[in-house]
Design an enzyme around this catalytic site. Structure first.
Site, PDB file in Angstrom:
ATOM      1  CB  CYS A  72      52.318  52.232  19.312  1.00 33.75           C
ATOM      2  SG  CYS A  72      51.246  50.860  19.764  1.00 33.75           S
ATOM      3  CB  CYS A 158      44.555  50.788  18.873  1.00 37.45           C
ATOM      4  SG  CYS A 158      45.068  51.090  17.183  1.00 37.45           S
ATOM      5  CD  GLU A 331      27.954  45.496  -1.526  1.00 34.44           C
ATOM      6  OE1 GLU A 331      28.888  46.224  -1.910  1.00 34.44           O
ATOM      7  OE2 GLU A 331      28.131  44.452  -0.868  1.00 34.44           O
ATOM      8  CG  ASP A 379      35.646  51.122  -3.830  1.00 35.06           C
ATOM      9  OD1 ASP A 379      36.788  50.652  -3.678  1.00 35.06           O
ATOM     10  OD2 ASP A 379      35.040  51.754  -2.946  1.00 35.06           O
ATOM     11  CB  CYS A 406      42.181  49.043  -0.328  1.00 32.40           C
ATOM     12  SG  CYS A 406      41.351  47.470  -0.329  1.00 32.40           S
TER      13      CYS A 406
HETATM   14  N1  SAH Z   1      32.155  51.530  -2.708  1.00 34.22           N
HETATM   15  C1  SAH Z   1      31.857  51.216  -1.335  1.00 34.22           C
HETATM   16  C2  SAH Z   1      32.305  49.825  -0.902  1.00 34.22           C
HETATM   17  C3  SAH Z   1      33.662  49.362  -1.358  1.00 34.22           C
HETATM   18  S1  SAH Z   1      34.250  47.893  -0.562  1.00 34.22           S
HETATM   19  C4  SAH Z   1      32.426  52.298  -0.422  1.00 34.22           C
HETATM   20  O1  SAH Z   1      33.280  53.077  -0.811  1.00 34.22           O
HETATM   21  O2  SAH Z   1      32.023  52.345   0.740  1.00 34.22           O
HETATM   22  C5  SAH Z   1      33.874  46.645  -1.676  1.00 34.22           C
HETATM   23  C6  SAH Z   1      32.429  46.220  -1.681  1.00 34.22           C
HETATM   24  O3  SAH Z   1      32.280  45.169  -2.649  1.00 34.22           O
HETATM   25  C7  SAH Z   1      31.922  45.638  -0.362  1.00 34.22           C
HETATM   26  O4  SAH Z   1      30.755  46.321   0.011  1.00 34.22           O
HETATM   27  C8  SAH Z   1      31.616  44.172  -0.701  1.00 34.22           C
HETATM   28  O5  SAH Z   1      30.499  43.669   0.000  1.00 34.22           O
HETATM   29  C9  SAH Z   1      31.329  44.237  -2.191  1.00 34.22           C
HETATM   30  N2  SAH Z   1      31.530  43.006  -2.974  1.00 34.22           N
HETATM   31  C10 SAH Z   1      32.434  42.024  -2.783  1.00 34.22           C
HETATM   32  N3  SAH Z   1      32.367  41.104  -3.733  1.00 34.22           N
HETATM   33  C11 SAH Z   1      31.390  41.500  -4.592  1.00 34.22           C
HETATM   34  C12 SAH Z   1      30.859  40.963  -5.802  1.00 34.22           C
HETATM   35  N4  SAH Z   1      31.315  39.834  -6.326  1.00 34.22           N
HETATM   36  N5  SAH Z   1      29.881  41.646  -6.413  1.00 34.22           N
HETATM   37  C13 SAH Z   1      29.403  42.815  -5.893  1.00 34.22           C
HETATM   38  N6  SAH Z   1      29.867  43.361  -4.762  1.00 34.22           N
HETATM   39  C14 SAH Z   1      30.848  42.723  -4.099  1.00 34.22           C
END
Ligand code: SAH
Length: 450
Positions: A72, A158, A331, A379, A406
């Protein structure tokens, strides 16, 4: 004592989670970007702190294993990829190492790790990009921020992004400039266009284009009919006005400029509607494999109540809804919850409920209503869960907790909090959703000793 600007000969012996090689000089750890473990090299010290220092390569004497020529042109300047100078198996080795290291160091957890799952695609895999815009030499450009800075490196090609993104950007930039759209300037907080945000449905090919602006540029966009004709796959053209002095990219609202305010994609066989504000895993194909592992770890019998926390547009829970009695998703982003509810409907899933709010608060409320989930999937974003959420889940005593993250460091911290509630890691695996960057996903299954 190490001195700035001095040259030292040394060997890289480890790799940090940020993708910096580590060596020891005069007993001090020195971090050197763009190196490989095993590199014999001369480094120049560029910064000395109390307990560690930073260096750059002065001369590579003998390359370490897995070294390749970076493919790159902006690898050195751009803050995105950190592993373009080693081959993918070497990168996976590093990632596997620093994920396991985070668990032993931070979580004091030593699970039996399954081998890291690499991505089948290591280029063009990202379905989302947000390009900062700037005016450079009288030209409207967009690209990437240089490392640790907000200086825009102009680059539309990219290799992590779908090729069509480049085609759209190369078409857009001159027509935007012709329409007298100005670039936002962070220093003076003037100008209009802050970011060009593109998203592509991996399976559907549908494209979303969102202009993130300081003040609306809607009246200047007389070229939109041409754009729609030239790129028929652009199903959504939006604008998000963000007048604030902030690093947060999106504004509070999103207005449709043409067609609709969402795109659809397919994930794990379900049709998924995604709004610009909703989280959607950037590597769709690899995320589908991750969700399949989560389902396999959960090992549903069919009569379970599944709680999917931090559910975004509902993708994980919905991929398992047919294997459980009831699915509850939680969420915080309202648009994502709207998407999740509609995604359930679109896929004729009738055993799912979604709640909008902070995960910890909603879990406490659900516990007060005597909800006893059998399996909880978490997650969370990079910062992980908070202790309130962990405690509320611990008190509910689900049989199984599946942690997906992550960020191995915060995941290790949260897993060790769950171990205080009697949960033990049964299965653990790193899954690489972010080839060539320093990021890596982790999945764990934890169970309570009966
Ligand atoms: N499980 C989903 C999203 C994961 S990312 C997938 O795999 O696509 C993490 C998510 O947590 C995001 O959508 C974010 O908006 C949410 N989030 C962040 N802080 C939070 C909180 N305090 N309570 C609930 N959700 C939250």
């Amino acid at each position: 004592m190490l001195k700035k600007n001095e040259i030292y000969q040394t060997e890289i012996t480890g790799m940090t989670a940020e993708g910096n090689g580590v060596c020891r000089v005069d007993g001090m750890a020195v971090f050197v970007p763009m190196t490989a473990v095993g590199d014999q090299l001369k480094i120049k010290i560029v910064k000395v702190l109390k307990n560690y220092a930073f260096g750059i390569i002065q001369e590579l004497l003998t390359p370490g294993a897995g070294r390749v020529n970076p493919d790159c042109p902006v690898f050195r300047q751009c803050g995105g990829c950190v592993f373009r100078h080693v081959d993918y198996p070497t990168e996976l080795n590093y990632k596997s190492g620093f994920v396991q290291d985070a668990f032993s160091r931070i979580g004091k957890l030593y699970p039996e790790w399954e081998s890291i799952l690499g991505s089948q695609e290591i280029s063009c895999y990202r379905n989302k990009a947000q390009y900062p815009v700037a005016m450079q030499n009288d030209k409207l450009v967009c690209g990437f921020y240089a490392k640790h800075s907000h200086r825009v490196i102009p680059y539309t090609g990219c290799t992590l992004h779908p090729e069509i993104f480049q085609k759209i950007l190369d078409y857009l930039l001159p027509v935007l400039q012709k329409a007298h759209v100005s670039a936002y300037d962070e220093q003076s907080h003037t100008g209009e266009l802050r970011h060009i945000y593109l998203r592509k449905g991996y399976h559907s090919g549908e494209i979303m284009l969102c202009f993130v602006t300081r003040v609306s540029i809607r009246k200047k966009l007389n070229f939109l009919p041409d754009l729609k004709e030239k790129f028929p796959e652009v199903m959504s053209i939006c604008e998000s006005v963000n007048p604030a002095k902030t690093n947060v990219i999106m504004g509070k609202t999103v207005e449709v400029l043409a067609r609709q305010n969402f795109i659809t994609d397919t994930m794990c066989g379900n049709q998924i509607k995604i709004s610009p504000q909703s989280f959607y895993q950037v590597n769709t194909a690899q995320a589908e494999r991750l969700y399949a592992i989560a389902k396999q770890y959960a090992d549903f019998q069919g009569n379970e109540i599944l709680l999917d926390l931090y559910c975004g547009a509902g993708t994980i829970g919905l991929s398992m809804a047919s294997s459980v009695k009831k699915l509850i998703g939680v969420e915080v982003i309202p648009q994502a919850i709207e998407n999740a509810r509609e995604n359930a409907k679109r896929n004729q899933i009738t055993n799912a409920e979604f709640y909008c709010g902070d995960a910890g608060m909603i879990v406490q409320k659900l516990a007060e209503q005597n909800l006893r989930p059998d399996v909880v999937i978490l997650d969370p974003p990079r910062k992980g869960c908070d202790s309130v959420t962990v405690q509320a889940i611990g008190d509910m005593q689900p049989d199984k907790i599946i942690l997906i993250s992550c960020n191995a460091a915060t995941c290790a911290r949260d897993a060790s909090l769950f171990s205080e509630y009697g949960y033990h890691v049964k299965k653990a695996r790193a899954v690489d959703l972010f080839a060539r960057t320093s990021h890596c996903e982790v999945i764990l299954s934890m169970s309570r000793e009966k």
